[in-house]
Motif scaffolding. Structure first.
Motif, PDB file in Angstrom:
ATOM      1  N   GLU A   1       0.810  -1.223   0.000  1.00  0.00           N
ATOM      2  CA  GLU A   1       0.000   0.000   0.000  1.00  0.00           C
ATOM      3  C   GLU A   1       0.844   1.273   0.000  1.00  0.00           C
ATOM      4  O   GLU A   1       0.296   2.382  -0.141  1.00  0.00           O
ATOM      5  CB  GLU A   1      -0.956   0.025   1.206  1.00  0.00           C
ATOM      6  N   ASP A   2       2.159   1.126   0.139  1.00  0.00           N
ATOM      7  CA  ASP A   2       3.051   2.280   0.045  1.00  0.00           C
ATOM      8  C   ASP A   2       3.373   2.624  -1.409  1.00  0.00           C
ATOM      9  O   ASP A   2       4.036   3.639  -1.669  1.00  0.00           O
ATOM     10  CB  ASP A   2       4.361   2.008   0.790  1.00  0.00           C
ATOM     11  N   SER A   3       2.925   1.810  -2.329  1.00  0.00           N
ATOM     12  CA  SER A   3       3.122   2.108  -3.753  1.00  0.00           C
ATOM     13  C   SER A   3       2.410   3.413  -4.091  1.00  0.00           C
ATOM     14  O   SER A   3       1.215   3.569  -3.788  1.00  0.00           O
ATOM     15  CB  SER A   3       2.561   0.980  -4.622  1.00  0.00           C
ATOM     16  N   ALA A   4       3.140   4.344  -4.691  1.00  0.00           N
ATOM     17  CA  ALA A   4       2.602   5.681  -4.951  1.00  0.00           C
ATOM     18  C   ALA A   4       3.638   6.483  -5.728  1.00  0.00           C
ATOM     19  O   ALA A   4       4.740   6.004  -6.005  1.00  0.00           O
ATOM     20  CB  ALA A   4       2.278   6.398  -3.639  1.00  0.00           C
TER      21      ALA A   4
ATOM     22  N   THR B   1       9.152  10.225  -8.050  1.00  0.00           N
ATOM     23  CA  THR B   1       9.599   8.838  -8.206  1.00  0.00           C
ATOM     24  C   THR B   1       8.374   7.950  -8.090  1.00  0.00           C
ATOM     25  O   THR B   1       7.649   7.993  -7.098  1.00  0.00           O
ATOM     26  CB  THR B   1      10.613   8.441  -7.111  1.00  0.00           C
ATOM     27  N   ARG B   2       8.137   7.143  -9.124  1.00  0.00           N
ATOM     28  CA  ARG B   2       7.020   6.200  -9.113  1.00  0.00           C
ATOM     29  C   ARG B   2       7.494   4.933  -8.440  1.00  0.00           C
ATOM     30  O   ARG B   2       8.385   4.253  -8.939  1.00  0.00           O
ATOM     31  CB  ARG B   2       6.572   5.906 -10.546  1.00  0.00           C
ATOM     32  N   LEU B   3       6.949   4.627  -7.271  1.00  0.00           N
ATOM     33  CA  LEU B   3       7.382   3.477  -6.472  1.00  0.00           C
ATOM     34  C   LEU B   3       6.341   2.381  -6.511  1.00  0.00           C
ATOM     35  O   LEU B   3       5.154   2.626  -6.301  1.00  0.00           O
ATOM     36  CB  LEU B   3       7.597   3.910  -5.020  1.00  0.00           C
ATOM     37  N   LEU B   4       6.808   1.158  -6.787  1.00  0.00           N
ATOM     38  CA  LEU B   4       5.951  -0.015  -6.738  1.00  0.00           C
ATOM     39  C   LEU B   4       6.555  -1.001  -5.748  1.00  0.00           C
ATOM     40  O   LEU B   4       7.721  -1.379  -5.883  1.00  0.00           O
ATOM     41  CB  LEU B   4       5.837  -0.659  -8.124  1.00  0.00           C
ATOM     42  N   VAL B   5       5.782  -1.388  -4.749  1.00  0.00           N
ATOM     43  CA  VAL B   5       6.228  -2.342  -3.735  1.00  0.00           C
ATOM     44  C   VAL B   5       5.522  -3.668  -3.977  1.00  0.00           C
ATOM     45  O   VAL B   5       4.288  -3.734  -3.999  1.00  0.00           O
ATOM     46  CB  VAL B   5       5.915  -1.836  -2.316  1.00  0.00           C
ATOM     47  N   LEU B   6       6.320  -4.696  -4.189  1.00  0.00           N
ATOM     48  CA  LEU B   6       5.752  -6.018  -4.491  1.00  0.00           C
ATOM     49  C   LEU B   6       5.756  -6.917  -3.266  1.00  0.00           C
ATOM     50  O   LEU B   6       6.619  -6.780  -2.391  1.00  0.00           O
ATOM     51  CB  LEU B   6       6.545  -6.680  -5.625  1.00  0.00           C
TER      52      LEU B   6
END
Lengths: 110, 115
Positions: free
Chosen positions: B84-87, B110-115
């Motif tokens: 849910e920190d993806s943002a 910065t586009r962050l995606l947490v898997l």
């Protein structure tokens, strides 16, 4: 709680017409007001800021502030398809904070 | 020149990774900000540094750790993030000293995606 309200839209305007975006705020003591444009997937870009009652013009953009009515607006003259974006209204707080509206999505139809 | 730069542009990380986001400005601004923005929402303030001192921390979880090495640089250290920190993480700067009266200039994010 301090609030800034905007109509989320979408607001659809024909190319060449005037687009009018509106914002109201709750804190009567607010002193600084900002309009940012944000394209999808990009960061907010400052369009205008205004501190005093009245109109402020910059090219095709005019910001209008009415502190008595707690109302700030952004007019875009001769709207272009490239103006299609989300427009965010922000009101400065005393402590480095900006109180943001939800943003209005503007669509300029060719 | 009103440029704020951010690296990386995109970041994909697992929940056990440690990574850092970097922000730089050369406008002589003395206030720098980290924001988090989710889709179709306005930016949400995380941290403010004023004259290299942390002045606002908006109850951000400790898995986010800011650092201001000098007046031009701002880092955000990430550890044990959740999906849910993806943002989009945005850095901004302003002149400093006048609080909310100041114009904030944003970096590209910065586009962050947490898997």
């Amino acid at each position: 709680q301090k609030e800034v309200e905007q109509n989320s839209g979408p607001l659809s305007v024909p190319e060449g017409a005037i687009a009018s975006l509106n914002c109201t705020y709750s804190d009567r003591g607010s002193q600084s007001f900002f309009w940012y444009r944000q394209y999808s997937g990009k960061s907010p870009e400052l369009i205008m800021f205004i501190y005093s009652n009245g109109d402020k013009e910059d090219g095709r953009f005019t910001a209008q502030l009415n502190k008595a009515s707690q109302y700030v607006s952004l007019l875009i003259r001769d709207s272009q398809p490239s103006d299609s974006a989300t427009y965010l209204c922000a009101v400065g707080d005393s402590n480095y904070q900006l109180i943001w509206g939800a943003g209005t999505k503007l669509i300029i139809k060719p | 020149d009103t440029e704020v730069t951010q690296t990386p542009k995109h970041l994909v990380m697992g929940m056990t990774n440690k990574k850092s986001l970097k922000c730089e400005q050369h406008m002589g601004h003395r206030a720098m900000y980290w924001y988090k923005q989710k889709a179709k929402k306005p930016p949400e303030l995380m941290f403010v540094y004023s004259y290299e001192k942390l002045s606002i921390n908006e109850s951000v979880p400790s898995r986010f750790s800011p650092e201001c090495p000098n007046s031009s640089l701002l880092n955000l250290h990430l550890h044990a993030l959740q999906p849910e920190d993806s943002a989009l993480y945005l850095c901004a700067s302003s002149q400093g000293g006048q609080g909310g009266q100041e114009t904030q200039y944003f970096g590209p994010g910065t586009r962050l995606l947490v898997l």
